[in-house]
Write a protein that holds these residues in place. Sequence first.
Motif, mmCIF file in Angstrom:
data_model
loop_
_atom_site.group_PDB
_atom_site.id
_atom_site.type_symbol
_atom_site.label_atom_id
_atom_site.label_comp_id
_atom_site.label_asym_id
_atom_site.label_seq_id
_atom_site.Cartn_x
_atom_site.Cartn_y
_atom_site.Cartn_z
ATOM 1 N N PHE A 72 0.812 -1.323 -0.074
ATOM 2 C CA PHE A 72 0.012 0.027 -0.030
ATOM 3 C C PHE A 72 0.921 1.233 0.184
ATOM 4 N N VAL A 73 2.176 1.064 0.494
ATOM 5 C CA VAL A 73 2.996 2.180 0.468
ATOM 6 C C VAL A 73 4.007 2.175 -0.766
ATOM 7 N N THR A 74 4.317 1.075 -0.850
ATOM 8 C CA THR A 74 5.633 0.918 -1.940
ATOM 9 C C THR A 74 5.202 0.785 -3.363
ATOM 10 N N ASP A 75 4.015 0.142 -3.588
ATOM 11 C CA ASP A 75 3.643 -0.110 -4.899
ATOM 12 C C ASP A 75 2.631 0.409 -5.504
ATOM 13 N N PRO A 76 2.659 1.584 -6.397
ATOM 14 C CA PRO A 76 1.644 2.374 -6.676
ATOM 15 C C PRO A 76 0.687 1.547 -7.503
ATOM 16 N N GLU A 77 0.910 0.383 -7.934
ATOM 17 C CA GLU A 77 -0.118 -0.224 -8.742
ATOM 18 C C GLU A 77 -1.351 -0.671 -7.865
ATOM 19 N N VAL A 78 -1.233 -0.907 -6.546
ATOM 20 C CA VAL A 78 -2.219 -1.212 -5.528
ATOM 21 C C VAL A 78 -3.320 -0.163 -5.724
ATOM 22 N N TRP A 79 -2.997 1.025 -5.900
ATOM 23 C CA TRP A 79 -4.115 2.056 -5.861
ATOM 24 C C TRP A 79 -4.434 2.324 -7.530
ATOM 25 N N THR A 80 -3.659 2.385 -8.246
ATOM 26 C CA THR A 80 -3.868 2.781 -9.739
ATOM 27 C C THR A 80 -4.564 1.627 -10.449
ATOM 28 N N SER A 81 -4.272 0.271 -10.068
ATOM 29 C CA SER A 81 -5.016 -0.788 -10.704
ATOM 30 C C SER A 81 -6.045 -1.464 -9.909
ATOM 31 N N TYR A 82 -6.236 -1.005 -8.476
ATOM 32 C CA TYR A 82 -7.125 -1.843 -7.684
ATOM 33 C C TYR A 82 -8.068 -0.770 -7.025
ATOM 34 N N LEU A 83 -7.466 0.000 -6.176
ATOM 35 C CA LEU A 83 -8.159 0.565 -5.110
ATOM 36 C C LEU A 83 -9.116 1.722 -5.612
ATOM 37 N N ILE A 84 -8.278 2.691 -6.812
ATOM 38 C CA ILE A 84 -8.819 3.849 -7.358
ATOM 39 C C ILE A 84 -9.817 3.149 -8.321
ATOM 40 N N PRO A 85 -9.601 2.394 -9.333
ATOM 41 C CA PRO A 85 -10.657 1.572 -10.140
ATOM 42 C C PRO A 85 -11.913 1.428 -9.364
ATOM 43 N N GLY A 86 -11.834 0.731 -7.793
ATOM 44 C CA GLY A 86 -12.717 0.353 -6.987
ATOM 45 C C GLY A 86 -13.606 1.624 -6.716
ATOM 46 N N LEU A 87 -13.077 2.572 -6.144
ATOM 47 C CA LEU A 87 -13.725 3.716 -5.783
ATOM 48 C C LEU A 87 -14.364 4.595 -6.899
ATOM 49 N N ARG A 88 -13.752 4.341 -8.189
ATOM 50 C CA ARG A 88 -14.484 4.956 -9.399
ATOM 51 C C ARG A 88 -15.698 4.145 -9.650
ATOM 52 N N GLY A 89 -15.874 2.834 -9.488
ATOM 53 C CA GLY A 89 -16.961 1.960 -9.657
ATOM 54 C C GLY A 89 -18.219 2.164 -8.667
ATOM 55 N N THR A 90 -17.534 2.635 -7.305
ATOM 56 C CA THR A 90 -18.537 2.999 -6.272
ATOM 57 C C THR A 90 -19.218 4.163 -6.513
ATOM 58 N N PHE A 91 -18.387 5.327 -6.896
ATOM 59 C CA PHE A 91 -18.756 6.595 -7.192
ATOM 60 C C PHE A 91 -19.735 6.591 -8.352
ATOM 61 N N THR A 92 -19.486 5.921 -9.599
ATOM 62 C CA THR A 92 -20.255 5.836 -10.612
ATOM 63 C C THR A 92 -21.597 5.370 -10.489
ATOM 64 N N ALA A 93 -21.732 4.406 -9.692
ATOM 65 C CA ALA A 93 -23.245 3.716 -9.230
ATOM 66 C C ALA A 93 -23.520 4.317 -8.097
ATOM 67 N N ALA A 94 -23.042 5.218 -7.459
ATOM 68 C CA ALA A 94 -23.774 6.007 -6.294
ATOM 69 C C ALA A 94 -24.230 7.206 -7.044
ATOM 70 N N VAL A 95 -23.232 8.123 -7.823
ATOM 71 C CA VAL A 95 -23.749 9.156 -8.447
ATOM 72 C C VAL A 95 -25.080 9.085 -9.239
ATOM 73 N N ILE A 96 -25.048 8.029 -10.258
ATOM 74 C CA ILE A 96 -26.053 7.732 -11.260
ATOM 75 C C ILE A 96 -27.526 7.461 -10.147
ATOM 76 N N SER A 97 -27.311 6.553 -9.277
ATOM 77 C CA SER A 97 -28.375 6.169 -8.419
ATOM 78 C C SER A 97 -29.028 7.308 -7.640
ATOM 79 N N ILE A 98 -28.058 8.204 -7.439
ATOM 80 C CA ILE A 98 -28.831 9.291 -6.279
ATOM 81 C C ILE A 98 -29.573 10.190 -7.375
ATOM 82 N N VAL A 99 -28.951 10.663 -8.518
ATOM 83 C CA VAL A 99 -29.658 11.504 -9.492
ATOM 84 C C VAL A 99 -30.958 10.709 -9.962
ATOM 85 N N LEU A 100 -31.019 9.585 -10.347
ATOM 86 C CA LEU A 100 -32.382 8.782 -10.634
ATOM 87 C C LEU A 100 -33.187 8.506 -9.558
ATOM 88 N N ALA A 101 -32.649 8.490 -8.285
ATOM 89 C CA ALA A 101 -33.392 8.401 -6.889
ATOM 90 C C ALA A 101 -34.110 9.623 -6.698
#
Length: 276
Positions: free
Chosen positions: A55-84
């Motif tokens: 989590f500290v030494t390997d940037p791919e942990v964030w760029t390839s896993y956690l940031i795409p995960g956050l992007r997926g979470t925010f995408t679903a949340a933003v679309i859902s809250i607008v439609l809701a």
Amino acid sequence: MSTQAVLFDAPGPKARLRHKLFTVVGVLLAAAIVYVVYVQFEAAGQLKGFMWEPFVTDPEVWTSYLIPGLRGTFTAAVISIVLAVVFGLLFGMGRLSPLAPVRWFCSVIVEFFRSVPVLLMMVFAYFGYFATSDIVPNQHAPLAAVVTALTLYNGAVIAELVRSGVHGLPSGQAEAGLAVGLSPGQVLRSIQLPQALTAMLPALVGQLVVVLKDSALGYGITYLELLNWSKTLGSAYANTVPAYIVAGVLFVIINYALTKLAVYLEGRLKKRRAKA
């Protein structure tokens, strides 16, 4: 007379002592549970230092896993809250309609989707429709199912907020609008709804916290949000428990920020109403 004094009596010395005792016992119990969990993880070798290094030494942990995960979470949340919000406004106004059939229909829809578990709606939407139809590409079928379930559930909650917000307004508001010649629909749209939306704004922001948390249920239908990406991260780096802990901390930080935003908005609204 304060609202607190109206709702309940102030606790006496014995009650305050009892509350403090319950608080201390609760804190000690929570600390004991955390310690037991820590000991079990440590005994299983899940909390070794080398497991946290990526989590500290390997940037791919964030760029390839956690940031795409956050992007997926925010995408679903933003679309859902607008439609809701759209769903909630339409059906909330429908529940306030003077036409009985419209009011009954909207009430049945709102109460039904408030009662059905979100995960169950996701499963039915995904396996029962989106995964077997061509209405959306296959790679977007999990997102469509997550958004559908979150929209229906949270839209039903927002519809109830709209109804209760309008009913919480003084009756003189509607009577004044009717007295100047407005129709009931015009009174609702022009006078009552704007005030109700302003009053329930903190609750709407709080509902966004629920949407963000419930987006993690997309894990059950293979939607690639933060929890699913954390599982993949744990498999790739053999540090499943640290990966889930980091994901949990990220959820806590995001939801805490949204909660503070709701508190800030509520404070601003109270100050504005006090000045008025």
